[in-house]
Enzyme design. Structure first.
Site, short mmCIF file in Angstrom:
data_model
loop_
_atom_site.label_atom_id
_atom_site.label_comp_id
_atom_site.label_asym_id
_atom_site.label_seq_id
_atom_site.Cartn_x
_atom_site.Cartn_y
_atom_site.Cartn_z
N TRP A 10 12.39 -4.88 10.57
CA TRP A 10 12.66 -6.26 10.14
C TRP A 10 13.61 -6.31 8.93
O TRP A 10 14.10 -7.35 8.58
CB TRP A 10 11.36 -6.97 9.78
CG TRP A 10 10.42 -7.23 10.91
CD1 TRP A 10 10.42 -6.66 12.16
CD2 TRP A 10 9.32 -8.15 10.91
NE1 TRP A 10 9.39 -7.16 12.91
CE2 TRP A 10 8.69 -8.07 12.17
CE3 TRP A 10 8.78 -9.03 9.96
CZ2 TRP A 10 7.58 -8.83 12.50
CZ3 TRP A 10 7.66 -9.79 10.28
CH2 TRP A 10 7.08 -9.70 11.54
N HIS A 96 16.51 5.66 6.23
CA HIS A 96 17.45 4.71 6.84
C HIS A 96 18.76 4.70 6.03
O HIS A 96 18.74 4.82 4.80
CB HIS A 96 16.83 3.31 6.87
CG HIS A 96 17.61 2.36 7.73
ND1 HIS A 96 18.77 1.76 7.31
CD2 HIS A 96 17.41 1.94 9.00
CE1 HIS A 96 19.23 1.00 8.29
NE2 HIS A 96 18.43 1.09 9.33
N GLY A 172 24.31 -3.00 12.70
CA GLY A 172 24.78 -4.33 12.31
C GLY A 172 26.15 -4.64 12.89
O GLY A 172 26.88 -5.50 12.38
N SER A 212 22.59 -1.91 16.82
CA SER A 212 23.05 -3.03 17.66
C SER A 212 22.42 -3.04 19.06
O SER A 212 23.09 -3.33 20.05
CB SER A 212 24.58 -3.05 17.74
OG SER A 212 25.11 -3.16 16.43
N GLY A 233 16.99 -3.56 14.94
CA GLY A 233 17.07 -4.34 13.71
C GLY A 233 17.05 -5.83 14.01
O GLY A 233 15.99 -6.42 14.24
P1 PGA Z 1 20.70 -3.50 14.07
O1 PGA Z 1 19.97 -2.55 13.00
O2 PGA Z 1 19.89 -3.42 15.33
O3 PGA Z 1 20.68 -4.86 13.45
O4 PGA Z 1 22.08 -2.95 14.26
C1 PGA Z 1 19.40 -1.34 13.41
C2 PGA Z 1 18.86 -0.58 12.23
O5 PGA Z 1 19.47 -0.57 11.17
O6 PGA Z 1 17.79 0.04 12.33
#
Ligand code: PGA
Length: 252
Positions: A10, A96, A172, A212, A233
Site C-alpha cells: 500500500w 524496497h 510506478g 506496474s 503497488g
Molecule cells: P507499482 O509499485 O505496482 O505501483 O508499480 C510496485 C512496488 O513498488 O512494489
C-alpha cells in the site's frame, strides 16, 4: 498445486483510517473467495493493529513494509520484529527500492532479513536493477544484491524467504516489464539461490515480480513470466482493480 501469492504494497496510502478500512474490507472479501491464491496486504504500520484483531483469521494475511534490525531498545521511531510477531504480522517487505534510495544499505537489509527470519516472520526481499544496458551487467547486480542481503541468514530459515524482483525502472511506470524478460529473471534468481542453498531450497523459494502490475497484465505475467507471485503497488489500493486481478490469477 502450490498456492500463488499476491502481496499488496500500500506504500504511504491511504491518508485516513476510514479509507484504509474500506480497502481492507474489500480486499478481504475478494481474498476470501479464492482457492489458489494467498493474499497479503501490507498497509502502513499505523493501520496494521486495526486489522490484526483476529490472529486466526487466515483469508488475508497482514504484512508490513519495513522493520528495524534490533529486537528492542533505544531506537526512537523504529519498530521491532518482536512487536510485529506479537501482533500477528506474518510478512515483511524488506529492501524496497523506495527505501534503498532513502539510505537503506545492503548491510542494514542483511541484518533486517536475519532478525525477521529468526523471529518467524516471512521476508519478501526486494531486489532490482535501476537501469539496464545491453551488456547484461544487471545480472551481476541482482546476484550481488541477493548475496549481500542473505549474507547473515542461516540456511535453516530459508523456508520463510520470498524474493520479489522489481526492476526499479518498471515501478510506478506505465507498463510492466515484458513477460519473457520476467521469465529470464525468474530463472536467473532461482539459479542464484540454487548456488547458495542447493536445488531444493531454490525451487521452493517463491520468486515474485513487481512493477506496474494491474488486473490487465497479471495473468500474462504469471503464465509467461512463470513467477510464483506478484508484488502489487498502485493496483492494491484500488479495490475494484485489485479484485479483478485476484480473480484473474485465481482462475489460471
Ligand atoms: P507499482 O509499485 O505496482 O505501483 O508499480 C510496485 C512496488 O513498488 O512494489
Amino acid at each position: 498445486m502450490k498456492k500463488k501469492i499476491i502481496v499488496g504494497n500500500w506504500k504511504m496510502n491511504p491518508t485516513t483510517l476510514d479509507e484504509a478500512k474500506r480497502i481492507y474490507k474489500s480486499t478481504k472479501a475478494s481474498a476470501g473467495k479464492l482457492k489458489n491464491v494467498t493474499v497479503v496486504a501490507c498497509p502502513p504500520f499505523i493501520y496494521t493493529s486495526a486489522f490484526l484483531k483476529s490472529k486466526t483469521d487466515s483469508s488475508l494475511a497482514i504484512g508490513v513494509q519495513n522493520a528495524y534490525f534490533e529486537p528492542q531498545g533505544s531506537f526512537t521511531g523504529e519498530i521491532s520484529p518482536l512487536m510485529l510477531k506479537d501482533l500477528g504480522v506474518k510478512y515483511a517487505i524488506i529492501g524496497h527500492s523506495e527505501r534503498r534510495v532513502r539510505g537503506e544499505t545492503d548491510e542494514m537489509i542483511a541484518k533486517k532479513v536475519q532478525l525477521l527470519l529468526e523471529t518467524g516472520i516471512k521476508v519478501i526481499l526486494c531486489v532490482g536493477e535501476k537501469t539496464r544496458n545491453e551488456d547484461g551487467s544487471h545480472l551481476d547486480f541482482i546476484k550481488d544484491q541477493i548475496k549481500s542481503s542473505l549474507d547473515k541468514v542461516n540456511a535453516k530459515n530459508i523456508g520463510n524467504l520470498l524474493i520479489a524482483y522489481e526492476p526499479v525502472w518498471a515501478i510506478g511506470a506505465k507498463e510492466a516489464m515484458d513477460s519473457a524478460s520476467i521469465y529470464e529473471m525468474t530463472l536467473f534468481i532461482k539459479k542464484v539461490l540454487s548456488d547458495l542453498y542447493g536445488h531444493e531450497d531454490a525451487i521452493s523459494t517463491p520468486v515474485l515480480y513487481g512493477g506496474s502490475v494491474n488486473f490487465r497484465n497479471a495473468s500474462e505475467i504469471f503464465i509467461t513470466g512463470k513467477v510464483d507471485g506478484l508484488l502489487v503497488g498502485r493496483e492494491s489500493v484500488n479495490p475494484p482493480g485489485f479484485a479483478e486481478l485476484l480473480k484473474a490469477v485465481d482462475s489460471i
